[in-house]
Design an enzyme around this catalytic site. Structure first.
Site, short mmCIF file in Angstrom:
data_model
loop_
_atom_site.label_atom_id
_atom_site.label_comp_id
_atom_site.label_asym_id
_atom_site.label_seq_id
_atom_site.Cartn_x
_atom_site.Cartn_y
_atom_site.Cartn_z
N VAL A 1 -23.63 17.99 -19.11
CA VAL A 1 -22.62 19.04 -18.87
C VAL A 1 -21.52 18.89 -19.91
O VAL A 1 -21.00 17.80 -20.14
CB VAL A 1 -22.04 18.92 -17.45
CG1 VAL A 1 -20.84 19.85 -17.27
CG2 VAL A 1 -23.11 19.24 -16.41
N HIS B 1 -42.52 -4.80 17.80
CA HIS B 1 -43.27 -3.55 17.69
C HIS B 1 -42.87 -2.61 18.81
O HIS B 1 -42.75 -3.06 19.95
CB HIS B 1 -44.78 -3.84 17.78
CG HIS B 1 -45.61 -2.60 17.77
ND1 HIS B 1 -45.86 -1.90 16.62
CD2 HIS B 1 -46.23 -1.93 18.77
CE1 HIS B 1 -46.60 -0.85 16.91
NE2 HIS B 1 -46.85 -0.84 18.20
N GLU C 1 0.86 -1.20 0.00
CA GLU C 1 0.00 0.00 0.00
C GLU C 1 0.89 1.24 0.00
O GLU C 1 1.76 1.38 0.84
CB GLU C 1 -0.93 0.00 1.22
CG GLU C 1 -1.78 1.26 1.37
CD GLU C 1 -2.62 1.59 0.15
OE1 GLU C 1 -3.47 0.77 -0.23
OE2 GLU C 1 -2.41 2.67 -0.46
P1 NAI Z 1 -22.71 6.99 -10.59
O1 NAI Z 1 -22.35 6.14 -11.74
O2 NAI Z 1 -23.50 6.43 -9.46
O3 NAI Z 1 -23.51 8.29 -11.12
C1 NAI Z 1 -22.96 9.17 -12.07
C2 NAI Z 1 -24.07 9.98 -12.73
O4 NAI Z 1 -23.48 11.00 -13.52
C3 NAI Z 1 -24.96 9.15 -13.64
O5 NAI Z 1 -26.29 9.32 -13.26
C4 NAI Z 1 -24.67 9.75 -15.04
O6 NAI Z 1 -25.80 9.70 -15.87
C5 NAI Z 1 -24.27 11.17 -14.69
N1 NAI Z 1 -23.45 11.83 -15.74
C6 NAI Z 1 -22.37 11.33 -16.39
N2 NAI Z 1 -21.87 12.24 -17.26
C7 NAI Z 1 -22.63 13.37 -17.15
C8 NAI Z 1 -22.61 14.67 -17.77
N3 NAI Z 1 -21.69 15.00 -18.68
N4 NAI Z 1 -23.56 15.58 -17.41
C9 NAI Z 1 -24.49 15.26 -16.48
N5 NAI Z 1 -24.55 14.06 -15.85
C10 NAI Z 1 -23.63 13.11 -16.17
O7 NAI Z 1 -21.31 7.57 -10.09
P2 NAI Z 1 -20.83 8.24 -8.73
O8 NAI Z 1 -21.97 8.83 -7.96
O9 NAI Z 1 -19.71 9.13 -9.14
O10 NAI Z 1 -20.29 7.02 -7.88
C11 NAI Z 1 -19.18 6.26 -8.37
C12 NAI Z 1 -19.18 4.88 -7.76
O11 NAI Z 1 -18.95 4.91 -6.38
C13 NAI Z 1 -20.50 4.16 -7.98
O12 NAI Z 1 -20.23 2.88 -8.48
C14 NAI Z 1 -21.10 4.10 -6.61
O13 NAI Z 1 -21.85 2.91 -6.44
C15 NAI Z 1 -19.88 4.12 -5.70
N6 NAI Z 1 -20.25 4.73 -4.42
C16 NAI Z 1 -21.07 4.07 -3.57
C17 NAI Z 1 -21.47 4.63 -2.40
C18 NAI Z 1 -22.41 3.88 -1.52
O14 NAI Z 1 -22.55 2.69 -1.69
N7 NAI Z 1 -23.10 4.53 -0.59
C19 NAI Z 1 -21.03 5.97 -1.98
C20 NAI Z 1 -20.21 6.59 -2.97
C21 NAI Z 1 -19.82 5.98 -4.12
#
Ligand code: NAI
Length: 461
Positions: A233, A440, A31
């Site tokens: 965007v 409950h 790491e």
């Molecule tokens: P995501 O893949 O969940 O969402 C990204 C979003 O950005 C999508 O809805 C997409 O349509 C949109 N997008 C892409 N390009 C765009 C543009 N040019 N303009 C506007 N919208 C656009 O990705 P996110 O939220 O970055 O998460 C990354 C990874 O990390 C995911 O696999 C997620 O599951 C994981 N993660 C999980 C968490 C949890 O389990 N609580 C917490 C944080 C991350």
């Protein structure tokens, strides 16, 4: 000579190293970060949950205390203290992994690894020999064309920069309505920032159950979020410490938005730079993930891979499961991951949790499907907590009653989902859950009610 060298000490790598050591292997873990735990512990799941917890407290105080009879509550937000609390939370967790490594006699090889040949891992000037290698090198945020992230400047940031802003911004544009955008957006929205989310698709949280998407968006909008959906965007310009976001909306054409801070949350990509995979001959998938078979083996004998670097959901707990399973495979046992039962949780308020198939996916699979839905308005505990806006939705096969999936919006959804995970692992029918006595008053009673709704009907509707 090691039995196993694991590359990367995130949730996939460190869990793999610990399980392998428990199974009697001589293990090292490489790491390069200053602390163990990878993205999850250092800049991902754990620090964001600390900030979500702190900001949730502020939100409760502002929104709900007076209703509870707790009058005139007011807290000045000391952002530096909140960030310090976040760092303390991270430190206790990363030190915990260091303790577990010592306890299990795992060598931490500090530095960045390169696999120079099968069985040979170079870290700094030293080449270590090993019978097996597990790559658990994780993922990094994807770059968005026309957008330059600069976490140090703190204007256009990714998730790492967003959890370490120097001050709470007045306005924030979040690009992407996925998990990261909505969790971190929630932190700032609760602390007073005006948050606008620009999302390419027509719904938030891609891939989630349609009813959950709609209700979740409604709840977040009520909390103050602004959503611009169906908008791509195309670029972000920074001038005088402020950002201008350019996007093209399906309805409305080319538009611009100004903000103090822009969070780019448009997904993550597998990370395996510098490992020497090309020279080694490790095959990648079309999407740049490390290709593996059902035993986590890459195309090169003795080299395995797990976690965000391989196909599948990029979730810490999926990586942990793969870490345990690959350690067992290497130790000659039968490691296995059931990819049909991996929960997903969004840690907003209320939480959103799901496992298995959405109603849409279940129908598309050609099955006859029934959905049992129970609104939390019928749940006494959720009402007492002022969090009765959500629901529990259970998807079952109409012919066999077998549970195919569950989708929950509500307080503690991320804990409640595991009841359904266990039920699904046992191949349970909705009736099995419906016949199980639930204490409950708990919010979990809503899970039972949703199961009852798959049969003769829920009671409290
Ligand atoms: P995501 O893949 O969940 O969402 C990204 C979003 O950005 C999508 O809805 C997409 O349509 C949109 N997008 C892409 N390009 C765009 C543009 N040019 N303009 C506007 N919208 C656009 O990705 P996110 O939220 O970055 O998460 C990354 C990874 O990390 C995911 O696999 C997620 O599951 C994981 N993660 C999980 C968490 C949890 O389990 N609580 C917490 C944080 C991350």
């Amino acid at each position: 000579m090691y039995d196993l060298i694991v590359i990367g000490a995130g949730p996939g790598g460190y869990v793999c190293a610990i399980r392998a050591a428990q199974l009697g292997l001589k293990v090292a873990c490489v790491e390069g970060r200053e602390t163990l735990g990878g993205t999850c512990l250092n800049v991902g799941c754990i620090p964001s949950k600390a900030l979500l917890h702190a900001s949730h407290m502020a939100h409760e105080m502002h929104e709900n205390f007076a209703t509870l009879g707790l009058m005139n509550a007011h807290a000045d937000i000391d952002w530096d203290r909140m960030l310090a609390y976040k760092s303390e939370t991270v430190a206790t967790n990363t030190k915990g992994i260091e303790f577990l490594f010592k306890k299990n006699k795992i060598d931490w090889l500090k530095g960045w690894a390169e696999i120079t040949a099968p069985g040979k891992v170079r870290v700094g000037d030293t080449t270590h020999e090993t019978k097996n290698i597990v790559i658990a090198s994780g993922s990094v945020p994807t770059a968005l064309k026309g957008v330059t992230v600069d976490n140090d400047a703190g204007v256009v940031v990714d998730s790492t920069g967003a959890i370490a802003l120097k001050k709470i911004p007045e306005t924030m544009v979040v690009i992407g309505a996925g998990v990261i955008g909505l969790e971190i957006g929630s932190v700032y929205n609760r602390l007073g920032t005006r948050v606008t989310v620009v999302e390419y698709l027509d719904a938030i949280t891609p891939g989630m159950d349609g009813e959950v998407q709609k209700q979740f968006q409604k709840i977040l909008t009520k909390q103050g979020f602004k959503f611009i959906l169906g908008a791509a965007v195309s670029g972000v310009e920074v001038a005088d410490g402020r950002a201008t976001v350019s996007y093209t909306a399906k309805k409305g054409g080319d538009q611009k938005l100004e903000a103090d801070v822009v969070l780019v949350a448009t997904g993550r990509r597998p990370y395996h730079d510098g490992l020497g995979l090309d020279a080694l001959g490790v095959k990648l998938t079309e999407r740049g993930q490390i290709g593996i078979d059902s035993h986590f083996a890459t195309s090169v004998p003795g080299v395995y891979a797990i976690g965000d670097a391989v196909p599948g959901p990029m979730l810490a707990h999926k990586a942990e499961d793969e870490g345990m399973a690959v350690a067992e495979v290497i130790a000659g046992k039968h490691g296995h991951v059931n990819y049909d039962v991996i929960p997903g949780v969004i840690y907003t308020t209320p939480e959103v949790a799901s496992v298995g198939m959405t109603e849409e996916a279940a129908k598309a699979s050609g099955r006859k499907v029934k959905a049992g839905k129970f609104p939390l308005m019928g749940n006494a505990r959720a009402k007492a907590m002022l969090q009765a806006e959500g629901f529990v939705k259970l998807i079952a096969d109409a012919d066999t009653d077998r549970i195919l999936g569950a989708h929950i919006i509500g307080p503690g959804a991320g804990e409640m989902i595991h009841e359904i995970c266990v039920a699904m692992e046992f191949g349970a029918a909705a009736q099995d859950v419906a016949l199980t006595c639930h204490a409950h008053p708990t919010v979990s009673e809503a899970v039972r009610e949703a199961a009852l709704a798959c049969g003769d009907g829920a009671i409290h509707v």
